[in-house]
Enzyme design. Sequence first.
Site, mmCIF file in Angstrom:
data_model
loop_
_atom_site.group_PDB
_atom_site.id
_atom_site.type_symbol
_atom_site.label_atom_id
_atom_site.label_comp_id
_atom_site.label_asym_id
_atom_site.label_seq_id
_atom_site.Cartn_x
_atom_site.Cartn_y
_atom_site.Cartn_z
ATOM 1 N N SER A 119 0.990 -1.089 -0.101
ATOM 2 C CA SER A 119 0.058 0.051 0.126
ATOM 3 C C SER A 119 0.820 1.142 -0.023
ATOM 4 O O SER A 119 0.269 2.301 0.208
ATOM 5 C CB SER A 119 -0.765 0.032 1.197
ATOM 6 O OG SER A 119 0.111 -0.250 2.404
ATOM 7 N N THR B 50 -1.706 3.343 4.811
ATOM 8 C CA THR B 50 -0.600 4.467 4.631
ATOM 9 C C THR B 50 0.326 4.519 5.666
ATOM 10 O O THR B 50 0.038 4.465 6.825
ATOM 11 C CB THR B 50 -1.449 5.730 4.539
ATOM 12 O OG1 THR B 50 -2.279 5.946 3.420
ATOM 13 C CG2 THR B 50 -0.671 7.140 4.414
ATOM 14 N N THR C 166 1.732 6.855 0.403
ATOM 15 C CA THR C 166 0.604 5.766 0.161
ATOM 16 C C THR C 166 0.633 5.714 -1.358
ATOM 17 O O THR C 166 0.873 6.564 -2.225
ATOM 18 C CB THR C 166 -0.593 6.079 0.915
ATOM 19 O OG1 THR C 166 -1.463 5.055 0.897
ATOM 20 C CG2 THR C 166 -1.339 7.384 -0.074
ATOM 21 N N ARG D 85 -7.539 9.940 -8.963
ATOM 22 C CA ARG D 85 -8.109 10.304 -7.549
ATOM 23 C C ARG D 85 -7.091 10.518 -6.681
ATOM 24 O O ARG D 85 -5.947 9.748 -6.631
ATOM 25 C CB ARG D 85 -8.799 9.013 -7.068
ATOM 26 C CG ARG D 85 -9.557 9.118 -5.513
ATOM 27 C CD ARG D 85 -8.421 8.577 -4.568
ATOM 28 N NE ARG D 85 -8.978 8.385 -3.267
ATOM 29 C CZ ARG D 85 -8.172 8.121 -2.355
ATOM 30 N NH1 ARG D 85 -7.139 7.892 -2.152
ATOM 31 N NH2 ARG D 85 -9.075 8.407 -1.122
ATOM 32 N N VAL D 86 -7.094 11.645 -5.827
ATOM 33 C CA VAL D 86 -6.134 11.967 -4.891
ATOM 34 C C VAL D 86 -6.801 11.887 -3.614
ATOM 35 O O VAL D 86 -7.735 12.373 -3.096
ATOM 36 C CB VAL D 86 -5.847 13.504 -5.033
ATOM 37 C CG1 VAL D 86 -4.853 13.965 -4.013
ATOM 38 C CG2 VAL D 86 -4.806 13.750 -6.681
ATOM 39 N N GLY D 87 -5.865 11.389 -2.727
ATOM 40 C CA GLY D 87 -6.639 11.084 -1.116
ATOM 41 C C GLY D 87 -6.072 12.213 -0.361
ATOM 42 O O GLY D 87 -5.694 13.309 -0.872
ATOM 43 N N ASP D 88 -5.955 12.043 0.943
ATOM 44 C CA ASP D 88 -5.659 12.849 2.094
ATOM 45 C C ASP D 88 -4.030 13.178 2.137
ATOM 46 O O ASP D 88 -3.785 13.947 2.687
ATOM 47 C CB ASP D 88 -6.262 12.548 3.448
ATOM 48 C CG ASP D 88 -5.819 11.236 3.702
ATOM 49 O OD1 ASP D 88 -6.003 10.106 2.945
ATOM 50 O OD2 ASP D 88 -5.224 11.058 4.904
ATOM 51 N N THR E 234 -4.655 8.143 8.315
ATOM 52 C CA THR E 234 -4.561 7.095 7.606
ATOM 53 C C THR E 234 -5.965 6.614 7.436
ATOM 54 O O THR E 234 -6.854 6.920 8.558
ATOM 55 C CB THR E 234 -3.475 5.992 8.080
ATOM 56 O OG1 THR E 234 -3.797 4.909 7.115
ATOM 57 C CG2 THR E 234 -3.870 5.465 9.492
ATOM 58 N N GLY E 235 -6.398 5.940 6.534
ATOM 59 C CA GLY E 235 -7.784 5.523 6.395
ATOM 60 C C GLY E 235 -8.372 5.824 5.074
ATOM 61 O O GLY E 235 -7.796 6.565 4.056
ATOM 62 N N GLY F 198 -9.490 8.566 2.854
ATOM 63 C CA GLY F 198 -8.967 9.763 2.681
ATOM 64 C C GLY F 198 -9.941 10.904 2.539
ATOM 65 O O GLY F 198 -9.879 11.972 3.051
HETATM 66 C C1 SD4 Z 1 -5.907 7.349 0.937
HETATM 67 N N1 SD4 Z 1 -5.483 7.749 3.376
HETATM 68 O O1 SD4 Z 1 -5.408 7.452 -0.018
HETATM 69 C C2 SD4 Z 1 -5.272 6.950 2.218
HETATM 70 C C3 SD4 Z 1 -5.195 5.418 2.232
HETATM 71 C C4 SD4 Z 1 -4.901 4.852 3.436
HETATM 72 O O2 SD4 Z 1 -4.653 3.488 4.966
HETATM 73 O O3 SD4 Z 1 -4.614 5.521 4.644
HETATM 74 N N2 SD4 Z 1 -4.916 3.797 3.847
HETATM 75 O O4 SD4 Z 1 -7.153 7.692 0.954
#
Ligand code: SD4
Length: 303
Positions: free
Chosen positions: A49, A157, A175, A185-188, A208-209, A211
Amino acid sequence: MVDPVIIATWPFGQTAVNAGIELLAQGQPSLDAAIAGAQAVEDDPKVNSVGFGGLANSIGTVQLDACVMDGRTLACGGVAGLENIRHPAALARRVMEKTPHVLLVGEGARWFGIKEGFPLEVLSTPESLAEWEKRRPGNKAPAPKSGGGEPPFSHDTVTVLALDQKGNLGGVCTTSGLAHKLPGRVGDSPLIGSGLYVDDTAGAAGGTGVGEEIIRIGGSLLMVEAMRAGQSPQDACELVVRRVNALALRRGVPPAKVAFIALDPKGRVGAACTAQTEFQYAVARAPKQVELLKAKEIGPEDK
Ligand code: SD4
């Protein structure tokens, strides 16, 4: 002299803090230690990941997100949707140091990486491709619907926060994002204030999680501002988890799986996550003193 400390998300955060604490013990700056720690995880193909061996998006392309922040000056940099470069955190640092910008995306980020001498590589491995195939939507019973419209995936992440001997804070978030995400797609994780925020005058925080849920509440900046207002790192993490839970209630969806870590200038740490996230994080205060701790889970009904 301050006693250094380094904290990182998930069990593989142990790899990060092991690498980082050695540097901190030698008197190296917090940002160097955090990046070295994150890079040890980016290089590990078993971690599917982050960096090399990361899980691909819906069309089979690995797109990486990362950012870095220096708590002394609030200097920061990020890359998003980056392809073919295995060290997005190091590239994010170059954005911070060598450009007037904070965030480069996609082809532009890759071009900048080439210009900076980063090698181009195929980032998928046979193992990550097999795992990607296994998690292809439809190949498996869908996970319960959550605030993020959450598909079946694990959350992995690596966010690393460090305090060095001079009392300065530095942080990194890196990540490959959600497996099977839409291309682009862009996450946090590359967004300053969402996946990461670091300010020597208040504290450092990261997430993390899912986003989308972290972006929605500006999770990391919220935690740092809570510490500035006098809250402990633990209370700051719990505050944002409660915010995620309350927002999910308002939106009529179950809370997404998200987790947060925080570190203050005194070296105090905190962590919390939403229900059933089973979040663990690693902390090192001296070489050979690495702990893997379980974060407090807070459900929608918990006060
Ligand atoms: C995201 N926060 O791209 C990241 C994914 C992640 O543990 O943290 N996974 O949304």
